[in-house]
Design an enzyme around this catalytic site. Structure first.
Site, PDB file in Angstrom:
ATOM      1  N   ASP A 214      50.577  54.199  47.649  1.00 41.57           N
ATOM      2  CA  ASP A 214      51.918  54.767  47.678  1.00 41.57           C
ATOM      3  C   ASP A 214      52.370  55.143  46.267  1.00 41.57           C
ATOM      4  O   ASP A 214      52.158  54.382  45.319  1.00 41.57           O
ATOM      5  CB  ASP A 214      52.877  53.735  48.283  1.00 41.57           C
ATOM      6  CG  ASP A 214      54.268  54.279  48.522  1.00 41.57           C
ATOM      7  OD1 ASP A 214      54.413  55.218  49.320  1.00 41.57           O
ATOM      8  OD2 ASP A 214      55.219  53.757  47.900  1.00 41.57           O
ATOM      9  N   GLU A 263      32.770  46.685  43.673  1.00 45.70           N
ATOM     10  CA  GLU A 263      32.184  45.346  43.818  1.00 45.70           C
ATOM     11  C   GLU A 263      31.683  45.102  45.238  1.00 45.70           C
ATOM     12  O   GLU A 263      30.906  44.177  45.473  1.00 45.70           O
ATOM     13  CB  GLU A 263      33.226  44.279  43.469  1.00 45.70           C
ATOM     14  CG  GLU A 263      33.652  44.248  42.015  1.00 45.70           C
ATOM     15  CD  GLU A 263      34.809  43.309  41.768  1.00 45.70           C
ATOM     16  OE1 GLU A 263      35.294  43.256  40.616  1.00 45.70           O
ATOM     17  OE2 GLU A 263      35.264  42.625  42.726  1.00 45.70           O
TER      18      GLU A 263
END
Length: 551
Positions: A214, A263
């Site tokens: 956002d 990751e």
């Protein structure tokens, strides 16, 4: 903040699923209410997984479900690592993710990093701490002007209207680019940056596949020692050096986020909500940053063949620059539904799409609803034929019109309260969905709906459309199913149509899309007719519509 170990883990194998995904946006409070309190919840979503799977979507994007006072529909977040008790628990979240993943549907969640709510633990600590304290440094505080700081640091205006600075009673003021209840975070603070890295890992560890960011263009700020006036601030170019918006150094933040996303196997995805100049969008979508950015250009365009083609060509070019894929969207939780926008007369000047209609009372009587729906169906089929990701908003698959005549006393959007007579807000596209023809809240839940539903909702309900082969719901099901089979390389070849009101293109595997933007019949090229949004007679599309053919 709440930290509970995930109940499960999920392994995904397709690293590029997001590049041409069909993503369905869920506004949780208005999707389905399992416990009958009038507010949609996570168990309600879980109960509707079979419906979502029947659509043929590849992912859902959940608007905020975090603890919130709902000053801005959940975008005022109290705790980024928990679930609003009215919507469920973290266990409910895990159960929902498991059910969606079991149905082959990935999960994207909303992250709101520009601001917290004023009930967030950090902001409460800031108010309880003195000026210059580490607690206040997490936010954007400034001394007021005047003898005792009783005047705002600057005359800035918030996005929702009204002052952008609020006093805290000790001579200092805090910045809120949006509602008063949404204090802006200070992203120059290392603690803020680290905490959001923790949040990204928290949800990724729970099986979340991606994130919608956002106000992605608003995090980095450099206010300087002397604040400009609102007029001066508004006149500054947004070229990477603006004090508040789309600063070049915001991408340092997203480079750190990318390290976290990578990751995981597969890497987590992200899409930026960045209202920036088109030529600055590519950096948000780069592989070193968020990876994808929303393209709202079709959403903002009138239903016009020339405008659509220019927008499509431009954004496919931007995608090549960034190495990402583009996104296509016609409706979401912030705009008038496109079936209604297309039912209105053409705009004049710079008026907001649907804005004048809403301010005039939003009467359904002034809409050409049949034309609006025909255009919306045609536009969506064109969207689903394009290379890139398609973002769909809950209810558009039912052909829902905007609910424009909500009584003032029942509105909830802060934009309405802060801009009386100027902006009626976004409640009309957030009215809870109709699932049944009749009954309490048309099947949304047993306890009514948090926003009023009109009587005509029953005719647009899932129950009403489910078994109708010509319904908008079944058009979406067929189109999404075919899209999953037909998508291939991310490019297209424009075809000559001989008319300015007709667009046609071919995808690499012989899939051809033809869209007619007027009611003048058009003779279709040769090919197997796969799907049509409007009647086809004697080899011609009879008016506004889209058809898919295969050579």
């Amino acid at each position: 903040m709440t930290d509970t170990l995930p109940a499960h883990t999920t392994t995904r194998s397709d690293e590029t699923w997001w590049r041409q995904a069909s993503v369905y946006q869920i506004y949780p409070r208005s999707f389905a209410d399992a416990n009958g309190d009038g507010i949609g919840d996570l168990p309600g979503i879980t109960e509707r997984v079979l419906y979502l799977a029947s659509l043929g979507i590849e992912a859902v994007w959940l608007s905020p479900f975090y603890p919130s006072a709902l000053a801005d529909g959940g975008y005022d977040v109290d705790d980024y690592r928990d679930v609003d008790p009215r919507l469920g628990t973290l266990d409910d979240f895990d159960a929902m993710v498991s059910a969606l993943h079991a149905a082959g549907i990935r999960v994207i969640v909303d992250i709101v990093p520009n601001h917290t709510s004023d009930r967030h633990a950090w902001f409460r600590q800031a108010l309880a701490s003195p000026a210059g304290s580490p607690e206040r440094d997490r936010y954007v505080f400034r001394d007021g002007t005047g003898e005792h700081g009783e005047q705002a640091p600057a005359d800035w205006v918030s996005i929702f209207g009204g002052p952008a600075w609020t006093a805290v009673g000790d001579g200092q003021w805090y910045l809120h680019s949006f509602a008063t209840e949404q204090p802006d975070l200070n992203w120059a603070n290392r603690e803020v940056r680290d905490d959001f890295l923790h949040t990204l890992r928290f949800w990724s560890d729970r099986g979340v596949d991606g994130f919608r960011i956002d106000v992605a263009h608003g995090l980095s700020k450099d206010l300087g020692d002397v604040l400009p006036t609102w007029a001066e601030l508004s006149a500054m170019p947004k070229d990477g050096s603006h004090p508040l918006w789309d600063r070049d150094d915001v991408h340092e933040i997203y480079a750190e986020w990318r390290q976290v996303f990578d990751e995981y196997t597969p890497a987590r995805t992200a899409v930026a909500e960045a209202w920036v100049a088109a030529d600055r969008r590519a950096r948000y979508a780069s592989a070193e940053g968020l990876g994808q950015a929303f393209n709202f250009d079709l959403l903002e365009a009138d239903f016009d063949a020339g405008a659509f083609r220019s927008i499509i060509e431009f954004n496919l070019g931007l995608a090549e620059q960034s190495g990402s894929s583009t996104t296509w969207v016609f409706s979401n939780h912030d705009v008038v539904r496109h079936a209604t926008r297309y039912a209105l007369p053409p705009r004049t000047g710079d008026e907001k799409q649907g804005g004048a209609w809403l301010l005039a009372g939003g009467s359904q009587d002034v809409l050409d609803q049949q034309l609006g729906l025909r255009r919306a169906r045609a536009a969506t089929m064109l969207e689903l034929a394009l290379p890139g990701s398609a973002y769909l908003y809950q209810g558009e698959e039912l052909g829902l019109q905007e609910v424009g005549d909500i009584p003032d006393a029942e509105r909830q959007d802060p934009a309405f309260f802060r801009n009386p007579g100027v902006d009626v807000g976004r409640d009309g596209c957030r009215v809870p969905l109709p699932w049944t023809r009749s009954g309490p809240s048309f099947g949304f839940g047993t306890g009514g709906a948090h926003l009023p539903q009109p009587a005509w909702f029953g005719d647009c309900s899932v129950e009403a459309e489910d078994t109708d082969p010509g319904s908008t719901l079944n058009l979406y099901r067929k189109a999404l199913g075919l899209r999953g089979q037909l998508q291939s390389e991310e490019h297209l070849e424009w075809l000559e149509t001989g008319r300015d009101d007709v667009l046609a293109f071919r995808r690499p595997n012989g899939w051809t899309s033809v869209t007619v933007f007027t009611d003048v019949p058009y003779d279709l090229p040769a090919g197997e007719l796969l799907l049509a949004s409007a009647p086809v007679a004697d080899g011609a599309l009879t008016g506004v519509g889209t058809v898919w053919l295969r050579a």
